[in-house]
Enzyme design. Structure first.
Site, PDB file in Angstrom:
ATOM      1  N   ALA A   1       0.830  -1.203   0.000  1.00 41.01           N
ATOM      2  CA  ALA A   1       0.000   0.000   0.000  1.00 41.01           C
ATOM      3  C   ALA A   1       0.866   1.255   0.000  1.00 41.01           C
ATOM      4  O   ALA A   1       2.006   1.244   0.472  1.00 41.01           O
ATOM      5  CB  ALA A   1      -0.922   0.001   1.213  1.00 41.01           C
TER       6      ALA A   1
ATOM      7  N   GLY B   1       0.483  -5.388   0.865  1.00 41.17           N
ATOM      8  CA  GLY B   1      -0.546  -5.547  -0.148  1.00 41.17           C
ATOM      9  C   GLY B   1      -0.018  -6.152  -1.431  1.00 41.17           C
ATOM     10  O   GLY B   1      -0.763  -6.802  -2.184  1.00 41.17           O
TER      11      GLY B   1
ATOM     12  N   GLU C   1      -0.187  -9.783  -0.766  1.00 38.93           N
ATOM     13  CA  GLU C   1      -1.610 -10.158  -0.756  1.00 38.93           C
ATOM     14  C   GLU C   1      -2.158 -10.232  -2.175  1.00 38.93           C
ATOM     15  O   GLU C   1      -2.964 -11.115  -2.504  1.00 38.93           O
ATOM     16  CB  GLU C   1      -2.400  -9.155   0.083  1.00 38.93           C
ATOM     17  CG  GLU C   1      -2.112  -9.269   1.581  1.00 38.93           C
ATOM     18  CD  GLU C   1      -2.861  -8.238   2.401  1.00 38.93           C
ATOM     19  OE1 GLU C   1      -3.733  -8.619   3.195  1.00 38.93           O
ATOM     20  OE2 GLU C   1      -2.568  -7.032   2.238  1.00 38.93           O
TER      21      GLU C   1
ATOM     22  N   GLU D   1       2.801  -5.316   7.800  1.00 37.50           N
ATOM     23  CA  GLU D   1       1.820  -4.347   8.293  1.00 37.50           C
ATOM     24  C   GLU D   1       1.855  -4.163   9.809  1.00 37.50           C
ATOM     25  O   GLU D   1       1.579  -3.073  10.317  1.00 37.50           O
ATOM     26  CB  GLU D   1       0.401  -4.777   7.869  1.00 37.50           C
ATOM     27  CG  GLU D   1       0.079  -4.563   6.411  1.00 37.50           C
ATOM     28  CD  GLU D   1       0.499  -5.728   5.530  1.00 37.50           C
ATOM     29  OE1 GLU D   1       0.089  -5.777   4.366  1.00 37.50           O
ATOM     30  OE2 GLU D   1       1.253  -6.610   6.011  1.00 37.50           O
TER      31      GLU D   1
END
Length: 719
Positions: free
Chosen positions: A61, A100, A103, A123
């Site tokens: 992110a 992310g 992910e 994270e």
């Protein structure tokens, strides 16, 4: 953005493009959604390869968007759409796949990684959890224990470990994109249901309740009050016990709680503050980061005590050839043995050959003739250091940088005996130097921008967080620490016990309380320094020295303790009792209770009850108050730098952001009010008097921490 091309006729290649790490910004997410839809709709496309530009898959992110309203397509439905598509999608992981980014790769049906790539879900280090399905898909792929370890620690793993855990299907030494295209061609037409992680169940694990109870207890001990690791355990447990859709709901609810928390703000503040720590300018307007640093290929280290050995190891691991100097053969042989052991153990852990060829051991300064830089790491004695620097001026070539590892002595005085004051800089490492990340780069009044640039850059090369600080007693870290320690001693005088103070500070989040830290470091080191500075001398009663020095309160408790030979772990007893000399397990010592009672009786002090709140406020607010004075004096460029000194050098809990950030979070008016209260109660402790800058900031309405610099008036930086 996401670039869309076709290759091999039937393969759609979607390339994430957002330098430097292809962060999944709103624009990138929008581009991926459009490109994936285009590929799925194109009848000529039979499979998709997802990759990143410039040899990096995705760093995750875009943290800069966290403080803004959500825009662009959300990540969760985007990943879900990829996973549920009817065409195989292969992730080609080069460089990195973090957060992310990983992910997103987990939502693909296949994953190939370059052998040098690194993967992880970090994270938790930002006070969050992987909230795009990471806590639900990873356990279904690797099993619960491995997923829990990766998610609660945030650690990065190599491609080979990822292959072993089953996170990637293949690794390649060649081009990962080319390998992914070949894999995509080979799986066209094969069923995709077995490749969709959200439809799987995690591998079974016996006695889930016991496993998660133990895991939660361990994480709570390790995290010391941090919320995110605990939330991660709960999310992974949901993956183990609930259907995927319900697990995702749990993940989302936990993330909502974390995202708006003060801890997440603190950790994200640390993320940006660490990256900004090195940016400052000198009083004459010169900036080190616009000055070209010198190349350092060879270095000398003088002194092979604990600190010197750690510095040698750090330099060698950075690929720098080192000449290590000691004065006695016995000390040299011990230093050689210990340095070699550290390097060999580190190499064995990483599966490489130890770089022993890079270090030379000698009893003479003469081999330092041609080195690019020297770091002196001898005992904290001004006359000794000056003798060494005077001799270095005669031995070293004229452009060799001369650096001192002093923890608080005057760098200008040390430089005064050399023939090159502009090339003298403080490089204050923290023990053990090969592990601790902080490096205070101390700017003398005549240190050149080029010399500072070189020290800062060398620190970064060694894996340190380099922070530039001014030249004053104790610099930034130890100057502030002294007042923190004073409060702890005063609390003992007034009725607290060492274990009570330590427990309050550990519950606040410190990895170790101040008295345990003292025992670990060795109480006699500071005692000898105080003797040398005249705080302890023949005019002072050796048993019960005066409690006043230079017009202010001074606690002789530690001096009295050292007089008894209680030097900490090294002697088997200090503030705590240890099973043997060098033992690590601290136990309360009844003799300390008697020692404190005798002290209070001698000085007519009536012990009172002291609660944990007072311990934390007096220690932590005194620390922050001196931080404001550091800013007033221009000894640090900004409050963020002070916070990084404490996070990386003194064990300050990251989820509280640093002493300056914590003061802002508590509320500056509250900090001011409590300091005023404690100063009224202790008028003989001047450092409890609120600083001018703190009062000025409160009067200005307590502006955000990033704006504090505007309120330092006409003060000039001493950097």
């Amino acid at each position: 953005m996401a670039r869309y091309t076709r290759t091999k006729g039937s393969i759609a290649l979607i390339t994430l493009t957002n330098p430097p790490v292809n962060a999944l910004s709103s624009v990138v997410r929008g581009g991926v959604v459009e490109a994936v839809a285009r590929a799925f709709e194109d009848r000529q496309v039979k499979a998709v390869v997802l990759c990143g530009d410039n040899g990096k898959f995705s760093g995750g992110a875009d943290i800069r968007e966290f403080a803004k309203p959500m825009s662009g397509p959300p990540l969760v439905p985007m990943i879900h759409a990829i996973e549920m598509g009817e065409k195989p999608v292969v992730a080609a992981i080069e460089g990195l796949a973090f957060g992310g980014g990983l992910e997103l790769a987990l939502g693909c049906h296949y994953r190939i990684a370059h052998a040098k790539a690194h993967l992880g879900l970090p994270e938790v280090t930002l006070g969050l959890l992987p909230a795009a399905g990471g806590t639900q898909r990873l356990p279904r792929l690797t099993g619960i224990p491995a997923a829990l370890d990766l998610i609660t620690t945030g650690r990065h793993i190599s491609a080979r470990e990822a292959l072993k855990l089953g996170i990637v299907d293949q690794i390649t030494e060649g081009n990962a994109v080319d390998a992914a295209v070949e894999l995509a061609l080979s799986v066209i037409g094969q069923p995709l249901s077995p490749r969709r992680l959200s439809t799987r169940s995690p591998p079974p694990l016996a006695d889930l309740d016991s496993f998660f109870d133990a895991a939660l207890a361990q994480v709570k001990r390790r995290s010391r009050g941090a919320m995110a690791p605990v939330a991660c355990v709960k999310a992974v447990r949901a993956a183990a016990e609930l259907p995927y859709s319900q697990g995702m709901q749990c993940e989302r609810e936990l993330m909502d709680t974390l995202f708006t928390s003060g801890q997440a703000r603190a950790l994200q503040y640390c993320f940006f503050a660490q990256r900004a720590a090195g940016k400052w300018s000198l009083p004459n307007g010169a900036q080190w980061n616009t000055s070209r640093p010198r190349a350092v290929q060879t270095a000398g280290v003088i002194g092979l005590g604990t600190m010197g050995r750690g510095i040698v190891v750090s330099l060698v691991k950075a690929g720098i050839a080192v000449v290590a100097v000691e004065t006695e053969k016995k000390l040299l042989d011990l230093g050689r043995k210990l340095v070699k052991g550290i390097l060999e153990r580190d190499a064995q852990r990483r599966g490489v050959t130890p770089p022993l060829h890079l270090v030379t051991f000698t009893l003479s300064l003469q081999p330092l003739r041609e080195v690019d830089l020297v770091i002196e790491a001898v005992f904290e004695d001004m006359e000794l250091k000056k003798r060494i620097f005077s001799e270095l001026s005669r031995v070293c070539k004229p452009n060799t940088l001369l650096c001192t590892n002093t923890s608080g002595l005057d760098v200008d005085e040390i430089a005064s005996v050399t023939d090159r004051p502009p090339l003298v800089v403080g490089m204050h490492f923290f023990a053990p130097a090969h592990i601790m990340k902080l490096l205070e780069v101390v700017c003398g009044s005549r240190s050149s921008p080029e010399a500072i640039a070189t020290a800062m850059t060398l620190g970064k090369r060694m894996g340190k967080v380099s922070v530039a600080v001014g030249n004053c007693p104790g610099f930034v870290g130890n100057r502030m620490l002294k007042l923190y320690m004073d409060q702890a001693y005063f609390l003992l005088e007034e009725g607290a016990s060492p274990e009570q103070v330590d427990q309050a500070l550990e519950e606040f989040g410190f990895a170790m309380g101040i008295f345990k830290v003292g025992d670990l470091s060795g109480l006699d080191v500071g005692w000898r320094v105080r003797k040398a500075s005249g705080l302890i001398g023949p005019d002072v009663d050796p048993k019960f020295p005066s409690r006043m020095r230079q017009g202010r309160r001074y606690s002789p408790l530690l001096d009295l303790l050292c007089e008894q030979g209680r030097w900490g772990q090294k002697s088997g007893r200090g503030w705590y009792l240890y099973d043997s000399a060098g033992g690590k397990e601290a136990r309360p010592d009844p003799e300390i209770r008697s020692f404190l009672q005798e002290f209070r009786l001698r000085y007519g002090i009536t012990a009172r009850r002291i609660d944990a709140q007072e311990v934390v406020e007096r220690c932590v607010f005194a620390l922050a108050n001196e931080g404001f004075r550091v800013l007033e004096d221009g000894m640090a460029a900004r409050p963020e730098d002070i916070d990084m000194v404490y996070v990386f050098g003194y064990g300050w809990p990251q989820h509280r952001g640093g002493p300056m950030f914590h003061a802002a979070q508590v509320g500056l008016p509250r900090v001011l009010q409590r300091l005023e209260f404690y100063y009224r109660e202790n008028p003989d402790v001047p450092h409890l008097q609120p600083s001018t800058l703190l009062r000025r900031l409160v009067a200005a309405g307590s502006p955000p921490i990033q704006q504090w610099k505007q309120h330092t008036g006409n003060l000039h930086s001493q950097l």
